[in-house]
Write a protein that holds these residues in place. Structure first.
Motif, short mmCIF file in Angstrom:
data_model
loop_
_atom_site.label_atom_id
_atom_site.label_comp_id
_atom_site.label_asym_id
_atom_site.label_seq_id
_atom_site.Cartn_x
_atom_site.Cartn_y
_atom_site.Cartn_z
N LEU A 89 -23.14 29.67 2.93
CA LEU A 89 -23.38 28.45 2.16
C LEU A 89 -22.11 27.97 1.45
O LEU A 89 -22.02 26.80 1.08
N ILE A 90 -21.16 28.85 1.29
CA ILE A 90 -19.86 28.48 0.72
C ILE A 90 -18.87 28.15 1.84
O ILE A 90 -18.13 27.17 1.77
N ASP A 91 -18.85 28.98 2.89
CA ASP A 91 -17.88 28.79 3.98
C ASP A 91 -18.06 27.47 4.72
O ASP A 91 -17.08 26.79 5.01
N GLY A 92 -19.30 27.09 5.03
CA GLY A 92 -19.55 25.85 5.77
C GLY A 92 -18.99 24.64 5.07
O GLY A 92 -18.16 23.90 5.63
N PRO A 93 -19.39 24.38 3.81
CA PRO A 93 -18.83 23.25 3.09
C PRO A 93 -17.32 23.36 2.86
O PRO A 93 -16.62 22.34 2.80
N ALA A 94 -16.81 24.59 2.74
CA ALA A 94 -15.36 24.76 2.57
C ALA A 94 -14.61 24.28 3.80
O ALA A 94 -13.56 23.64 3.69
N PHE A 95 -15.12 24.61 4.99
CA PHE A 95 -14.51 24.12 6.22
C PHE A 95 -14.46 22.59 6.22
O PHE A 95 -13.48 21.99 6.64
N LEU A 96 -15.55 21.98 5.77
CA LEU A 96 -15.61 20.52 5.72
C LEU A 96 -14.67 19.96 4.65
O LEU A 96 -13.96 18.98 4.89
N ALA A 97 -14.67 20.57 3.47
CA ALA A 97 -13.86 20.07 2.36
C ALA A 97 -12.36 20.14 2.64
O ALA A 97 -11.61 19.25 2.22
N PHE A 98 -11.93 21.17 3.35
CA PHE A 98 -10.50 21.33 3.62
C PHE A 98 -10.09 20.76 4.97
O PHE A 98 -8.96 20.94 5.41
N MET A 100 -10.97 21.53 8.04
CA MET A 100 -10.65 22.52 9.07
C MET A 100 -11.54 22.39 10.30
O MET A 100 -11.38 23.13 11.26
N ALA A 101 -12.49 21.44 10.28
CA ALA A 101 -13.40 21.27 11.40
C ALA A 101 -12.91 20.16 12.32
O ALA A 101 -12.66 19.05 11.88
N ALA A 102 -12.78 20.49 13.60
CA ALA A 102 -12.38 19.48 14.58
C ALA A 102 -13.52 18.50 14.82
O ALA A 102 -13.29 17.31 15.04
N ASN A 103 -14.74 19.00 14.76
CA ASN A 103 -15.93 18.18 14.98
C ASN A 103 -16.93 18.52 13.88
O ASN A 103 -17.58 19.56 13.93
N GLU A 104 -17.06 17.63 12.88
CA GLU A 104 -17.89 17.93 11.72
C GLU A 104 -19.37 18.08 12.08
O GLU A 104 -20.06 18.94 11.55
N THR A 105 -19.85 17.26 13.00
CA THR A 105 -21.26 17.35 13.40
C THR A 105 -21.55 18.70 14.04
O THR A 105 -22.57 19.33 13.76
N ARG A 106 -20.65 19.15 14.90
CA ARG A 106 -20.83 20.44 15.56
C ARG A 106 -20.78 21.57 14.54
O ARG A 106 -21.58 22.51 14.62
N LEU A 107 -19.87 21.49 13.57
CA LEU A 107 -19.78 22.53 12.54
C LEU A 107 -21.08 22.60 11.74
O LEU A 107 -21.61 23.70 11.51
N ILE A 108 -21.61 21.46 11.34
CA ILE A 108 -22.86 21.45 10.58
C ILE A 108 -23.99 22.03 11.42
O ILE A 108 -24.79 22.83 10.94
N ALA A 109 -24.06 21.65 12.69
CA ALA A 109 -25.11 22.17 13.58
C ALA A 109 -24.99 23.68 13.74
O ALA A 109 -26.00 24.39 13.72
N ILE A 110 -23.78 24.18 13.90
CA ILE A 110 -23.57 25.62 14.06
C ILE A 110 -24.04 26.36 12.82
O ILE A 110 -24.75 27.37 12.91
N PHE A 111 -23.65 25.88 11.65
CA PHE A 111 -24.04 26.57 10.42
C PHE A 111 -25.54 26.48 10.17
O PHE A 111 -26.18 27.47 9.80
#
Length: 134
Positions: A89-98, A100-111
């Motif tokens: 719950l901390i790592d997912g938003p941190a990836f988005l905030a910094f 570090m995600a190439a594809n934000e939709t995919r990152l959210i779906a993965i988490f």
């Protein structure tokens, strides 16, 4: 009540969820060790302290999961999944905030589909196993 000697049945779907929870604990540190840019940024050529802390945290939790599965201990697995869920719950938003995600939709779906929802299902099952009368 002492939960340690109490073993429980692990259904196949819980093994799948546990695998989904555990494999990043070992793959992530491997990537961090073999590719310094994984956590050190695009200009990193050597390991940084953050990579070593990440490695230590993930290995500790990963091995604790393996021990809990071996012991078939519902309370230990519940606590580990809760800790894993909390860090995700901390790592997912941190990836988005910094960024570090190439594809934000995919990152959210993965988490959400790969970590959050399965963790809630597993914790619900484990809670029932811990609170049922012997």
């Amino acid at each position: 009540m002492n939960q340690l000697p109490k073993k429980f049945f692990i259904p196949w779907w819980l093994y799948v969820i546990l695998f989904m929870e555990i494999w990043p604990m070992f793959v992530g540190p491997y990537l961090a060790l073999t590719n310094p840019t994984f956590l050190g940024g695009p200009d990193a050529s050597n390991l940084v302290v953050g990579s070593l802390i990440y490695l230590a945290r993930n290995f500790a939790v990963g091995f604790a999961f393996l021990i809990a599965i071996y012991l078939k201990n519902a309370s230990m697995l519940f606590i580990l999944i809760f800790i894993r869920l909390f860090t995700d719950l901390i790592d997912g938003p941190a990836f988005l905030a910094f960024g570090m995600a190439a594809n934000e939709t995919r990152l959210i779906a993965i988490f959400v589909l790969g970590y959050y929802i399965p963790a809630v299902f597993a914790m619900r099952y484990l809670w029932k196993q811990m609170t049922q009368k012997a």
